[in-house]
Enzyme design. Structure first.
Site: not given
Ligand code: BGC
Length: 821
Positions: A316
């Site tokens: 993530d």
């Molecule tokens: C989130 C993810 C997301 C990623 C990219 C993160 O803060 O937890 O679910 O895909 O950002 O935007």
């Protein structure tokens, strides 16, 4: 990029496109070797001058296997290049110093995308673009110096999609979403999100599907198959045990191996096995003491060796660090060696410090070349299969019109009818206006915030939807609500702007109406509609007061409107435009009908109007329990971990007793149970038959559903299995299969066949490191909710079956015992 490399990309890309699109050796290309250049013709295409040296590099030679070509690329890469491919390109357009997206022209290939992989132009390797999210593609809709627009469809949020219990429909939604991904030049959609609803307060539950891993896994698999049918990828997330938002980057979730395997991993397992997502996103949190992005047991032993996952794992965004503070201190990096060797192939969104750390680790021998080549191969496999590699000429013109129809239908089918006294719905009379109350009626919430949000072109509010369906709306109320709503919204928008990127939304307060106005409306209008709205998003969780529980202004509104309308013999319908579970027990008796459309996407008002008016018969079912009070939730005791303001540790002491597994086994009465949802028609469920009275390798369960009412409708049949529990504590029943009928006309029947496989009979027995089905008698219960069981039958398993042996994994880092009954 130099011309030479551009032409290389184009050529390599076209070749690989043909290869990937399934041209096999059966259609062998004709190859004429000339002295200078090879000229290749294949299915009418001619390629020549493949290399300025007149030589075909192995990685360009489509006659070789993808693996050989990838090996050739790896052979040609420097350590710096290798390291650059194991981290992403950063967040396009994001200014870290200011913690905001920079104004001005966004130079990203797809503005608003979340990131991508590194391109190496000298080798013809393009950047693979990744973008959120679970409710539709999240990109910038307006671009500087560009008069075109790039709106994407806001589909219903994950919870609303899952409430359809209709895998074929979700597959169609996935196809539509994937069309937008591909046509806007994105390669991988960062979704679906499929964490378990452990607790109703998780701020991201709206993105996720259910408290039950079977429904979560089946819905996610249908979505992945739909999206990926376009030749673009998905990233199922967040793997795993990311069940709360508060301190999500630093909280250590203590979870037993059994609860992990049966609840928190099981949905991912089903999705991996049934749809092979191109990628998996590891989560932010620690699990039993180690960041999930650095857990080899999770990312390699279980995900790949046991389940057969073939794709790539990415972190993530900034996963593996403890908080944004650490990220801002740019010299602090996550333990890159541990992440890569665990099987987390790509560190997103990627920081230069991580690249340096990888190079250092290669130099010092902390990371061996063999080890990183494994990660690299997976990144290159992703590149090879991406539309970017085949230089796909995306149109920037996806099927927005058709997709709006898909979202309208999906949202309508996801509406759950919680209550319908005296068949107040469907409501067809149009002789007087509807009195529409509640600030959210005028500012309908299509979806949650954060990366689960979508930049859609429009969003149909409830009043617009009702108007489109031919209802008239009381204009005096509209005149009072609209300016109030606009003013409140402005205050809220300013607050969020001031609080910055991660500010989560707050409920708009209710307009306090003069009692006389309400009484007057009870005289002049046909029916009262009240919308209760809730919104949340990543970065924080919900609260009990004024969020799970209704706020006093909302209670007053329900009380006053119900009293006034009932005094005139008129009905009150509540619409729950919410992203997560709220308290319903204390007020549901005061109103006549309750519709739960969740956050239904950009066509929301139309979808609700379709159900309200009877154009669509509701057939949605709850994928989670609505408890009588928050404290009844099994995880309430240790939510949200300690210390509460910034929890670093949370213990899942409820073990496998999540949701209905707890409520049913411990006989705690819910307000609305898992699997519940009413219809405008009635169904008879009969003729339950098992393919055998003794289980061998598989069991078919057949049941007939008949529409016994006067309106066409669909019904869901839910198969709950009760297993013998001699050696281990088990829930009284668990959902093991489900099916949905077609639209049945009055009097029409359909036979549904559901299948039980050995794993459906088994529980995970930790001290035997195996999924074991105990010998004895099993009860099959077919219900239209987890408490409304229509038919039961028994079968036996003569001898204990060891269904699957597992490897050592997820050793505990603290002492606690799972709840037992
Ligand atoms: C989130 C993810 C997301 C990623 C990219 C993160 O803060 O937890 O679910 O895909 O950002 O935007």
């Amino acid at each position: 990029m130099k011309n030479n490399s551009i032409s290389k990309i184009a050529k390599t890309s076209l070749l690989s496109a043909l290869l990937i699109s399934g041209i096999s050796w059966a259609k062998k290309p004709e190859i004429k070797e000339t002295k200078i250049n090879p000229i290749i013709t294949l299915n009418g295409f001619t390629f020549s001058d493949l290399n300025k040296n007149g030589k075909l590099d192995r990685y360009e030679d489509y006659r070789l296997s993808i693996q050989d070509r990838i090996q050739d690329l790896i052979n040609q890469m420097t350590d710096d290049e290798k390291a650059s491919m194991l981290i992403g390109i950063g967040m396009p357009g994001f200014d870290w110093a200011k913690m905001q997206f920079t104004a001005g022209k966004d130079t990203a290939k797809v503005p608003g995308s979340a990131g991508g992989t590194t391109a190496i132009s000298r080798l013809g390797i393009p950047s693979v673009i990744v973008s959120d999210g679970p409710a539709g593609l999240r990109i910038k809709s307006i671009r500087e110096e560009d008069s075109n627009t790039y709106y994407a469809t806001a589909f219903p949020v994950g919870t609303a999609l899952a409430s359809t219990w209709n895998v074929a429909l979700i597959n169609t939604v996935g196809k539509a979403m994937g069309n937008e991904v591909k046509e806007y030049g994105v390669d991988v959609l960062l979704g679906p999100g499929m964490n378990i609803h452990r607790n109703p307060l998780c701020g991201r539950n709206f993105e996720y599907y259910s408290e039950d891993p079977l429904i979560a896994g089946k819905i996610a698999a249908a979505m992945v198959n739909g999206v990926q049918s376009n030749g673009v990828g998905t990233s199922i997330k967040h793997f795993a045990a990311n069940n709360q938002e508060r301190n999500r980057m630093g909280v250590n979730a203590h979870v037993s191996e059994r609860a992990l395997r049966e609840i928190y991993l099981r949905g991912f397992e089903i999705t991996v096995k049934e749809s092979q997502p191109w990628t998996v996103m590891s989560s932010y949190n620690l699990l039993n003491g180690t960041y999930t992005s650095a857990r080899k047991d999770l990312l390699t032993t279980v995900l790949r060796d046991e389940w057969g996952f073939k794709g790539l794992v990415m972190t993530d965004w900034f996963g593996g660090y403890n908080g944004f503070g650490a990220i801002m201190a740019k010299d602090v990096v996550s333990d890159v060696a541990k992440q890569l060797t665990a099987g987390n192939d790509l560190l997103m969104p990627g920081l230069p410090a991580q690249q340096n750390a990888i190079v250092e680790d290669i130099k010092s021998g902390k990371l061996s070349k063999e080890e990183i080549n494994i990660n690299l191969r997976r990144v290159l496999e992703l590149v090879m299969r991406s539309p970017a590699m085949s230089n796909y000429k995306y149109s920037n013109k996806p099927n927005l019109k058709e997709n709006a129809e898909v979202t309208r239908q999906a949202a309508a089918e996801g509406v759950v009818l919680l209550k319908n006294n005296n068949n107040v719905l469907p409501f067809t009379s149009k002789s007087a206006p509807l009195a529409v109350f509640g600030v959210t009626s005028y500012d309908f919430i299509s979806g949650g915030t954060g990366s689960g949000d979508v930049n859609e072109a429009y969003s149909v509010s409830l009043i617009e939807g009702l108007t489109n369906s031919g209802f008239s709306i009381d204009t005096e109320l509209e005149g009072l609500y609209k300016p109030f709503m606009a003013a409140q919204k402005e205050i809220e928008t300013k607050r969020r702007e001031k609080e910055g990127l991660l500010a989560t939304p707050k409920r708009l307060p209710e307009l306090e109406l003069n009692q006389e106005v309400i009484k007057n409306k009870a005289n002049t209008s046909e029916l009262a509609l009240i919308t209760i709205g809730r919104n949340a998003g990543e970065g924080d969780d919900r609260k009990v007061d004024e969020d799970f529980n209704l706020a006093q202004d909302e209670i007053n509104l329900i009380d006053v409107v119900s009293a006034a309308f009932h005094a005139q013999g008129k009905k009150v319908v509540v619409v729950l435009n919410i992203g997560g579970v709220i308290e319903t027990a204390s007020w549901k008796d005061k109103v006549d009908a309750i519709l739960l459309p969740w956050q239904p996407g950009q066509e929301g008002g139309n979808s609700v109007a379709d159900v309200f008016s009877g154009k669509v018969t509701p057939s949605g079912k709850l994928t989670m329990t609505f408890p009588v009070k928050y404290e009844d939730t099994p995880s309430a005791k240790n939510w949200i971990g300690t210390p509460a303001e910034n929890p670093t540790s949370v213990t899942y002491e409820e073990g496998i007793y999540v949701g209905y597994r707890y409520f049913n086994t411990f006989h705690v009465k819910p307000s609305y149970e898992f699997g519940y949802g009413l219809s405008y028609t009635t169904f008879d469920v009969s003729n339950l038959k098992l393919s055998s009275s003794a289980f061998a390798d598989k069991m078919n369960v057949t049941v007939t559903v008949k529409n016994t009412g006067k309106i066409a409708g669909k019904e869901v049949v839910e198969l709950y299995l009760s297993a013998p529990a001699k050696t281990i504590d088990k829930p009284t029943e668990e959902l093991k299969a489900f099916g949905k009928t077609n639209l049945l006309q009055p009097g029409e029947s359909q036979t549904i066949v559901l299948t039980l496989n050995p794993k459906d009979l088994a529980s995970f027995i930790p001290n035997k490191k195996a999924w074991i089905a105990e010998a004895g008698s099993y009860k099959v219960a077919i219900g239209t909710s987890s408490l409304n069981i229509k038919q039961t039958a028994n079968f036996t398993l003569a001898k204990e079956k060891i269904v699957e042996k597992t490897n050592s994994a997820f050793a505990a880092d603290s002492e606690f015992t799972d709840l037992k009954h």
